[in-house]
Design a protein around this motif. Structure first.
Motif, PDB file in Angstrom:
ATOM      1  N   GLY A 114       4.260 -13.168  27.786  1.00  0.00           N
ATOM      2  CA  GLY A 114       3.316 -14.275  27.913  1.00  0.00           C
ATOM      3  C   GLY A 114       1.898 -13.958  27.482  1.00  0.00           C
ATOM      4  O   GLY A 114       0.996 -14.743  27.684  1.00  0.00           O
ATOM      5  N   ARG A 115       1.693 -12.807  26.847  1.00  0.00           N
ATOM      6  CA  ARG A 115       0.325 -12.439  26.477  1.00  0.00           C
ATOM      7  C   ARG A 115      -0.290 -13.411  25.472  1.00  0.00           C
ATOM      8  O   ARG A 115      -1.447 -13.783  25.615  1.00  0.00           O
ATOM      9  CB  ARG A 115       0.271 -11.006  25.956  1.00  0.00           C
ATOM     10  CG  ARG A 115       0.976 -10.793  24.666  1.00  0.00           C
ATOM     11  CD  ARG A 115       0.899  -9.353  24.190  1.00  0.00           C
ATOM     12  NE  ARG A 115       1.436  -9.280  22.854  1.00  0.00           N
ATOM     13  CZ  ARG A 115       2.694  -9.060  22.549  1.00  0.00           C
ATOM     14  NH1 ARG A 115       3.568  -8.870  23.520  1.00  0.00           N
ATOM     15  NH2 ARG A 115       3.092  -9.027  21.301  1.00  0.00           N
ATOM     16  N   SER A 116       0.461 -13.823  24.471  1.00  0.00           N
ATOM     17  CA  SER A 116      -0.076 -14.769  23.485  1.00  0.00           C
ATOM     18  C   SER A 116      -0.380 -16.111  24.134  1.00  0.00           C
ATOM     19  O   SER A 116      -1.398 -16.739  23.839  1.00  0.00           O
ATOM     20  CB  SER A 116       0.913 -14.956  22.326  1.00  0.00           C
ATOM     21  OG  SER A 116       1.077 -13.743  21.627  1.00  0.00           O
ATOM     22  N   GLU A 117       0.494 -16.547  25.024  1.00  0.00           N
ATOM     23  CA  GLU A 117       0.301 -17.830  25.692  1.00  0.00           C
ATOM     24  C   GLU A 117      -0.947 -17.825  26.568  1.00  0.00           C
ATOM     25  O   GLU A 117      -1.694 -18.808  26.612  1.00  0.00           O
ATOM     26  CB  GLU A 117       1.535 -18.186  26.529  1.00  0.00           C
ATOM     27  CG  GLU A 117       2.768 -18.518  25.704  1.00  0.00           C
ATOM     28  CD  GLU A 117       3.523 -17.302  25.171  1.00  0.00           C
ATOM     29  OE1 GLU A 117       3.137 -16.150  25.469  1.00  0.00           O
ATOM     30  OE2 GLU A 117       4.502 -17.511  24.441  1.00  0.00           O
ATOM     31  N   ALA A 165      -4.276 -20.153  25.910  1.00  0.00           N
ATOM     32  CA  ALA A 165      -4.830 -21.028  26.947  1.00  0.00           C
ATOM     33  C   ALA A 165      -6.317 -20.741  27.164  1.00  0.00           C
ATOM     34  O   ALA A 165      -7.131 -21.654  27.261  1.00  0.00           O
ATOM     35  CB  ALA A 165      -4.057 -20.863  28.254  1.00  0.00           C
ATOM     36  N   ILE A 166      -6.687 -19.467  27.210  1.00  0.00           N
ATOM     37  CA  ILE A 166      -8.097 -19.101  27.388  1.00  0.00           C
ATOM     38  C   ILE A 166      -8.936 -19.602  26.217  1.00  0.00           C
ATOM     39  O   ILE A 166     -10.069 -20.036  26.390  1.00  0.00           O
ATOM     40  CB  ILE A 166      -8.239 -17.573  27.558  1.00  0.00           C
ATOM     41  CG1 ILE A 166      -7.669 -17.156  28.917  1.00  0.00           C
ATOM     42  CG2 ILE A 166      -9.694 -17.129  27.431  1.00  0.00           C
ATOM     43  CD1 ILE A 166      -7.567 -15.664  29.109  1.00  0.00           C
ATOM     44  N   SER A 167      -8.350 -19.565  25.027  1.00  0.00           N
ATOM     45  CA  SER A 167      -9.111 -19.963  23.848  1.00  0.00           C
ATOM     46  C   SER A 167      -9.002 -21.446  23.525  1.00  0.00           C
ATOM     47  O   SER A 167      -9.495 -21.898  22.495  1.00  0.00           O
ATOM     48  CB  SER A 167      -8.685 -19.129  22.640  1.00  0.00           C
ATOM     49  OG  SER A 167      -7.327 -19.343  22.360  1.00  0.00           O
ATOM     50  N   GLY A 168      -8.376 -22.241  24.389  1.00  0.00           N
ATOM     51  CA  GLY A 168      -8.352 -23.686  24.215  1.00  0.00           C
ATOM     52  C   GLY A 168      -7.313 -24.200  23.241  1.00  0.00           C
ATOM     53  O   GLY A 168      -7.312 -25.385  22.918  1.00  0.00           O
ATOM     54  N   ILE A 169      -6.435 -23.341  22.769  1.00  0.00           N
ATOM     55  CA  ILE A 169      -5.409 -23.765  21.821  1.00  0.00           C
ATOM     56  C   ILE A 169      -4.296 -24.522  22.536  1.00  0.00           C
ATOM     57  O   ILE A 169      -3.775 -25.504  22.026  1.00  0.00           O
ATOM     58  CB  ILE A 169      -4.864 -22.550  21.042  1.00  0.00           C
ATOM     59  CG1 ILE A 169      -5.994 -21.961  20.187  1.00  0.00           C
ATOM     60  CG2 ILE A 169      -3.672 -22.920  20.187  1.00  0.00           C
ATOM     61  CD1 ILE A 169      -5.667 -20.629  19.570  1.00  0.00           C
ATOM     62  N   PRO A 187     -11.689 -25.110  28.673  1.00  0.00           N
ATOM     63  CA  PRO A 187     -11.713 -25.475  27.257  1.00  0.00           C
ATOM     64  C   PRO A 187     -10.619 -26.473  26.906  1.00  0.00           C
ATOM     65  O   PRO A 187      -9.456 -26.272  27.252  1.00  0.00           O
ATOM     66  CB  PRO A 187     -11.513 -24.145  26.540  1.00  0.00           C
ATOM     67  CG  PRO A 187     -10.892 -23.239  27.538  1.00  0.00           C
ATOM     68  CD  PRO A 187     -11.350 -23.708  28.873  1.00  0.00           C
ATOM     69  N   LYS A 188     -11.002 -27.552  26.267  1.00  0.00           N
ATOM     70  CA  LYS A 188     -10.042 -28.581  25.842  1.00  0.00           C
ATOM     71  C   LYS A 188      -9.628 -28.372  24.392  1.00  0.00           C
ATOM     72  O   LYS A 188      -8.699 -28.997  23.913  1.00  0.00           O
ATOM     73  CB  LYS A 188     -10.666 -29.964  25.996  1.00  0.00           C
ATOM     74  CG  LYS A 188     -11.133 -30.284  27.403  1.00  0.00           C
ATOM     75  CD  LYS A 188     -10.006 -30.792  28.242  1.00  0.00           C
ATOM     76  CE  LYS A 188     -10.486 -31.335  29.559  1.00  0.00           C
ATOM     77  NZ  LYS A 188     -10.523 -30.380  30.631  1.00  0.00           N
ATOM     78  N   SER A 189     -10.360 -27.508  23.681  1.00  0.00           N
ATOM     79  CA  SER A 189     -10.060 -27.234  22.278  1.00  0.00           C
ATOM     80  C   SER A 189     -10.579 -25.843  21.925  1.00  0.00           C
ATOM     81  O   SER A 189     -11.350 -25.252  22.683  1.00  0.00           O
ATOM     82  CB  SER A 189     -10.731 -28.275  21.386  1.00  0.00           C
ATOM     83  OG  SER A 189     -12.139 -28.128  21.449  1.00  0.00           O
TER      84      SER A 189
END
Length: 73
Positions: free
Chosen positions: A13-16, A20-24, A41-43
């Motif tokens: 789950g590291r990429s996920e 999420a932290i980066s708003g993607i 972050p929404k985006s």
């Protein structure tokens, strides 16, 4: 001005988490706190404004906009 490397086993789950932290992607629960302030972050643009940038594993597929020159990427 810091760089954070985040690692773990494939499928852990590291990429996920980083997305999420980066708003993607959206978080399903929890909060993100940066310098003592909660952020949501929404985006990716929201995260960039907060000073967070995501560099994906698959930079050739996910980390570039093919139609833009190098200096904009």
């Amino acid at each position: 001005g810091e760089i954070l490397g985040f690692y773990g086993l494939v499928g852990a789950g590291r990429s996920e988490v980083m997305q999420a932290i980066s708003g993607i992607t959206r978080t399903s629960s929890g909060t993100i706190t940066l310098e003592g302030k909660a952020i949501a972050p929404k985006s990716a643009a929201d995260s960039i404004d907060a000073g967070i940038v995501y560099v994906p594993e698959e930079r050739g597929k996910q980390g570039v906009v093919i139609g833009l020159p190098i200096f904009q990427n």
